[in-house]
Design an enzyme around this catalytic site. Structure first.
Site, PDB file in Angstrom:
ATOM      1  N   ASP A  61       0.801  -1.233   0.000  1.00 25.66           N
ATOM      2  CA  ASP A  61       0.000   0.000   0.000  1.00 25.66           C
ATOM      3  C   ASP A  61       0.831   1.280   0.000  1.00 25.66           C
ATOM      4  O   ASP A  61       0.262   2.380   0.030  1.00 25.66           O
ATOM      5  CB  ASP A  61      -0.946   0.013   1.213  1.00 25.66           C
ATOM      6  CG  ASP A  61      -2.136  -0.911   0.997  1.00 25.66           C
ATOM      7  OD1 ASP A  61      -2.627  -0.967  -0.143  1.00 25.66           O
ATOM      8  OD2 ASP A  61      -2.564  -1.576   1.957  1.00 25.66           O
TER       9      ASP A  61
ATOM     10  N   ASP B 147      -5.583  -4.250  -6.391  1.00 28.71           N
ATOM     11  CA  ASP B 147      -5.316  -2.905  -5.879  1.00 28.71           C
ATOM     12  C   ASP B 147      -3.847  -2.508  -6.045  1.00 28.71           C
ATOM     13  O   ASP B 147      -3.503  -1.338  -6.174  1.00 28.71           O
ATOM     14  CB  ASP B 147      -5.666  -2.815  -4.378  1.00 28.71           C
ATOM     15  CG  ASP B 147      -6.817  -3.708  -3.954  1.00 28.71           C
ATOM     16  OD1 ASP B 147      -7.049  -4.732  -4.623  1.00 28.71           O
ATOM     17  OD2 ASP B 147      -7.475  -3.402  -2.962  1.00 28.71           O
TER      18      ASP B 147
HETATM   19  N1  GLY Z   1      -7.176  -1.559  -1.217  1.00 26.66           N
HETATM   20  C1  GLY Z   1      -8.288  -2.029  -0.478  1.00 26.66           C
HETATM   21  C2  GLY Z   1      -9.608  -1.628  -1.034  1.00 26.66           C
HETATM   22  O1  GLY Z   1      -9.755  -1.257  -2.163  1.00 26.66           O
HETATM   23  O2  GLY Z   1     -10.552  -1.695  -0.268  1.00 26.66           O
END
Ligand code: GLY
Length: 405
Positions: free
Chosen positions: A122, A183
């Site tokens: 992330d 993601d």
């Molecule tokens: N990256 C986590 C989501 O999109 O909830």
């Protein structure tokens, strides 16, 4: 104002654009609304002695609540970069130095990530939304250095046998191997940026290798994506696709597909490889074809209870922003269709039903964070607001370029 690379395709769209019906989105009004909600949030987060805790980031507001639920900016809190990013976008929209000052203070709370080993993938969300936008608007050298350091840190999660970044090191045992989530595509942008701004050139290779392997393994034959792809850590062999936040392993989780649309649009911008342009259109078209009439997706396209299932405004905001870039890369007619779709999404997002409005300090309502975990369902969520204001600014730049401003 800087012209973005994706505006280069604009002249090709001109003929079509001249016949475009007037926009249903009043961008200036929508940006003014966002600005008033930003100021309201700043005020509501200020304590009795007039202090703001710059390490506490607004995260979400339950539908039954009226104030931001905040979380401490830690390496585990993947959403901590969105609020600083919103402040940078609001500064870009208003030019107000008071907002810039607040953006700088919140951004500084994430500097520790440049001195911390990678916890998970992330880092791009955390640092490119905050420091990335900050650098874009200020060119500060210290911001650049933080991004370069964090890009190096993200690259440590790359597994060359697999060809992708390990998204969740803590979940290897749970998934039974190297896991990569859709993601993760968003975090590649920081690697490309770093490679072009004095970082190691291999960072761009890592990003492209990740994008290619994900394209090969992470999608079904109809171009809908799995949320998670699991690979053998040692041999790199693809083992299975499954979900974490979607309804079923074989369903289209709206935000997962949104990350794919946004991510491959960006990968095409960075590589100019036509393979990705062709691919992103397929990934986009299957999403657009299956949308309900107002263009706000159900949180999962196979969600139980449709048509009464919760919608996900965050996915709509991510896709609207992506389409306002993608529309400049494709032939004019298709570009116009993408542009119209994006404006339709923004019009629905701006409607009374989805505004945070009087009762909440958020821009938007009705997103779904993590349905299987029962968290942030039908809520205001900070990343919906981030991509909404980003999309508004992209639309404004398109309109200004068309008007020759
Ligand atoms: N990256 C986590 C989501 O999109 O909830």
């Amino acid at each position: 104002m800087k012209i973005l690379p994706y505006l280069a395709g604009l002249s090709a769209m001109c003929l079509v654009a001249c016949t475009r019906p007037a926009s249903t989105v009043d961008v200036d009004e929508a940006l003014a609304y966002c600005d008033s909600q930003v100021r309201r949030t700043l005020q509501e987060l200020t304590d009795e002695s007039g202090r703001l805790d710059y390490t506490l980031m607004p995260r979400n507001i339950a539908d039954t609540a009226a104030v931001w639920h905040c979380r401490k900016a830690t390496k585990e809190e993947w959403c901590a970069g969105f609020w600083p990013g919103i402040l940078w976008y609001d500064y870009e929209a208003t030019g107000d130095t008071l907002i810039r000052q607040e953006a700088e203070r919140y951004t500084a709370s994430l500097e520790f990530l440049s001195r911390t080993p990678a916890y998970d993938h992330d880092l791009g969300f955390l640092v490119f939304c905050s420091y990335g936008n900050g650098w874009r608007l200020t060119q500060r050298d210290d911001y650049k250095q933080v991004i370069l350091d964090v890009a190096d840190s993200l690259a440590t999660l790359f597994n060359p046998s697999v060809g992708t970044i390990l998204s969740w090191p803590r979940e290897v045992a749970t998934f039974g191997g190297h896991n990569t989530i859709m993601d993760n595509m968003i975090n590649l942008e920081m690697l490309y940026w770093a490679a072009r701004h004095g970082g190691r050139p291999e960072l761009a290779d890592i990003a492209t290798t990740h994008a290619r392997r994900t394209m090969e393994c992470h999608f079904r034959p109809d171009y809908t994506c799995y949320h998670v792809a699991v690979y053998d850590t040692l041999t790199g062999e693809f083992r299975r696709g499954c979900t974490h936040q979607g309804y079923r392993d074989d369903s289209m989780w709206a935000r997962g597909q949104a990350w794919a649309i946004y991510g491959y649009t960006m990968v095409y911008r960075e590589t100019k490889d036509p393979v990705y342009l062709d691919f992103v259109q397929r990934v986009t078209d299957v999403y657009l074809e299956r949308l309900p009439e107002d263009y706000i997706p159900y949180w999962d396209f196979s969600a139980p209870g449709i048509p009464d299932a919760p919608r996900d405004a965050s996915a709509a905001a991510v896709v609207a922003s992506a389409l306002l870039e993608l529309c400049g890369y494709v032939p004019a007619e298709k570009g116009e269709a993408y542009r119209q779709a994006a404006e339709r999404m923004l019009a629905s997002l701006g409607s009374g039903a989805l505004r945070g409005g009087g009762c909440k300090p958020a821009f938007r309502r009705r997103s779904v964070g993590h349905w299987p975990a029962g968290s942030a369902i039908d809520a205001s969520i900070i990343y919906a607001d981030y991509y909404y204001i980003e999309a508004l600014l992209r639309l404004k730049k398109l309109q200004q370029a068309e008007a020759g401003k």
